[in-house]
Design an enzyme around this catalytic site. Structure first.
Site, mmCIF file in Angstrom:
data_model
loop_
_atom_site.group_PDB
_atom_site.id
_atom_site.type_symbol
_atom_site.label_atom_id
_atom_site.label_comp_id
_atom_site.label_asym_id
_atom_site.label_seq_id
_atom_site.Cartn_x
_atom_site.Cartn_y
_atom_site.Cartn_z
ATOM 1 N N PRO A 97 0.710 -1.250 0.000
ATOM 2 C CA PRO A 97 0.000 0.000 0.000
ATOM 3 C C PRO A 97 0.747 1.315 0.000
ATOM 4 O O PRO A 97 0.618 2.060 -0.917
ATOM 5 C CB PRO A 97 -0.890 -0.078 1.230
ATOM 6 C CG PRO A 97 -1.116 -1.503 1.393
ATOM 7 C CD PRO A 97 0.061 -2.191 0.819
ATOM 8 N N GLU A 98 1.432 1.698 0.987
ATOM 9 C CA GLU A 98 1.742 3.126 1.093
ATOM 10 C C GLU A 98 2.933 3.515 0.214
ATOM 11 O O GLU A 98 3.556 2.669 -0.409
ATOM 12 C CB GLU A 98 1.927 3.498 2.559
ATOM 13 C CG GLU A 98 0.706 3.106 3.375
ATOM 14 C CD GLU A 98 0.773 3.513 4.821
ATOM 15 O OE1 GLU A 98 1.193 4.652 5.094
ATOM 16 O OE2 GLU A 98 0.417 2.706 5.684
ATOM 17 N N LYS A 111 0.273 6.680 -4.082
ATOM 18 C CA LYS A 111 0.217 5.220 -4.145
ATOM 19 C C LYS A 111 -0.128 4.737 -5.548
ATOM 20 O O LYS A 111 -0.316 3.535 -5.762
ATOM 21 C CB LYS A 111 -0.819 4.694 -3.141
ATOM 22 C CG LYS A 111 -0.569 5.185 -1.713
ATOM 23 C CD LYS A 111 -1.743 4.902 -0.791
ATOM 24 C CE LYS A 111 -1.620 5.704 0.496
ATOM 25 N NZ LYS A 111 -2.829 5.585 1.344
ATOM 26 N N ARG A 121 -10.721 1.724 11.027
ATOM 27 C CA ARG A 121 -9.359 1.225 11.150
ATOM 28 C C ARG A 121 -8.911 1.500 12.575
ATOM 29 O O ARG A 121 -9.719 1.529 13.486
ATOM 30 C CB ARG A 121 -8.444 1.893 10.133
ATOM 31 C CG ARG A 121 -8.856 1.617 8.693
ATOM 32 C CD ARG A 121 -7.713 1.795 7.739
ATOM 33 N NE ARG A 121 -8.152 1.443 6.382
ATOM 34 C CZ ARG A 121 -8.666 2.319 5.539
ATOM 35 N NH1 ARG A 121 -8.772 3.573 5.872
ATOM 36 N NH2 ARG A 121 -9.053 1.941 4.350
#
Length: 300
Positions: A2-3, A61, A288
């Site tokens: 992801p990041e 991203k 989250r």
DNA sequence: AGCGAGCCCTGCGCGC
DNA sequence: TGCGCGCAGGGCTCGC
């Protein structure tokens, strides 16, 4: 993966394999691998067949490989679990392989597998469009940077802190106009891109800012610390190959990075703060979690 | 403008 | 063993 640092690891690994290479064949193994592509599977495959690829580019991203002669790009977003793997002909594909590309170029012939367990990621072939950020910087009389076109669906994404065109002062001004929580603002990809849940928590810990602080109440100094620490933590993570807790987040050769050892907040609930020893707290946030030190990161 | 909820998915570890 | 639950690094859209 992801990041920003993890996507940059992919970009760096992909560059020698695709730059100047020609797409010899394309196979969409699972149509969910191209959900971002508007025209469907057959269109995706035909738009890539025979294409000559340029050097891969990343913003936040998002990662793309230009196909200059057609004014298009192969765009990738890895979602939560996407991987890009360089394989040779003899290697059996992973269980969750979604798309395969066979390319041949200066770096030799290679198979590129897009693998994605959770299918939140996707590839697409998209037209390039003018970068709307160019106009905004122009109005402010910004420096003479080049503003190449970007894939259409990236046009709304802000620059990331590793982009030389990123303007810290402009970001600080915009951040301090937001009447929302600073962590939410950091995750807003139209304000600053590339930061996800891990690096937001790490940046806020390093800057000693509580994630629920209302952005408009931040001092200019605190706002500056936030963006500078965000950049610093991502640069450090990149130098260690990204953050991996398991085999899910890997480079194009399937190898994990080491930055998880260096985390100060994320995933450390109940463990002592590396600065003051107080237990790191985990708190529900936007479906989250946020992790922070209740002593170093005071609200207000 | 901003926010919460819901959605898109699979797989893992946990408690029962 | 099995089952249900909560959890996971993202992003988009909707209604309020």
């Amino acid at each position: 993966m992801p990041e920003l640092p993890e996507v940059e690891v992919v970009r760096l690994g992909l560059a020698p394999a695709v730059t100047g290479a020609r797409v010899e064949a394309v196979s969409v193994v699972d149509p969910r691998g191209v959900t971002r592509h508007v025209g469907g599977v057959a269109d995706f495959e035909s738009r890539l067949a025979g294409a000559v690829l340029g050097a891969p580019v990343r913003r936040g991203k998002f990662l793309w490989v230009p196909v200059a002669e057609r004014g298009e790009a192969l765009l990738a977003h890895l979602g939560m679990s996407g991987q890009v793997l360089l394989r040779d002909e003899t290697t059996a594909p992973e269980r969750h392989v979604r798309v395969q590309l066979w390319v041949d170029g200066p770096g030799g012939a290679v198979r590129i597998d897009f693998v994605d367990q959770r299918t939140f990621g996707s590839l697409a072939v998209e037209a390039m469009a003018a970068d709307p950020l160019a106009a905004r910087v122009g109005r402010r009389g910004g420096e003479a940077f080049a503003w190449p076109d970007v894939p259409a669906s990236v046009a709304h994404i802000a620059l990331d802190p590793l982009d030389p065109r990123f303007d810290d002062e402009a970001f600080i001004r915009r951040l301090r106009m937001k009447r929302t929580e600073v962590k939410r603002a950091l995750l807003d990809q139209t304000l600053v891109s590339g930061i996800g849940n891990i690096y937001a928590d790490e940046a806020l810990w390093a800057a000693r800012v509580h994630p629920r602080t209302i952005a408009s109440t931040l001092s200019a100094q605190a706002a500056r610390r936030v963006i500078e620490e965000a950049r610093a933590v991502m640069v450090r993570a990149l130098s260690e190959g990204g953050t991996s807790f398991d085999a899910q987040y890997v480079n194009v050769n399937g190898q994990s990075g080491y930055f998880s050892r260096s985390l100060n907040a994320y995933g450390r609930a109940g463990q002592p703060c590396h600065r003051c020893g107080r237990a790191i707290v985990r708190e529900a946030f936007m479906n989250r979690s946020s992790h922070y030190c209740p002593r170093c990161q005071r609200l207000r």
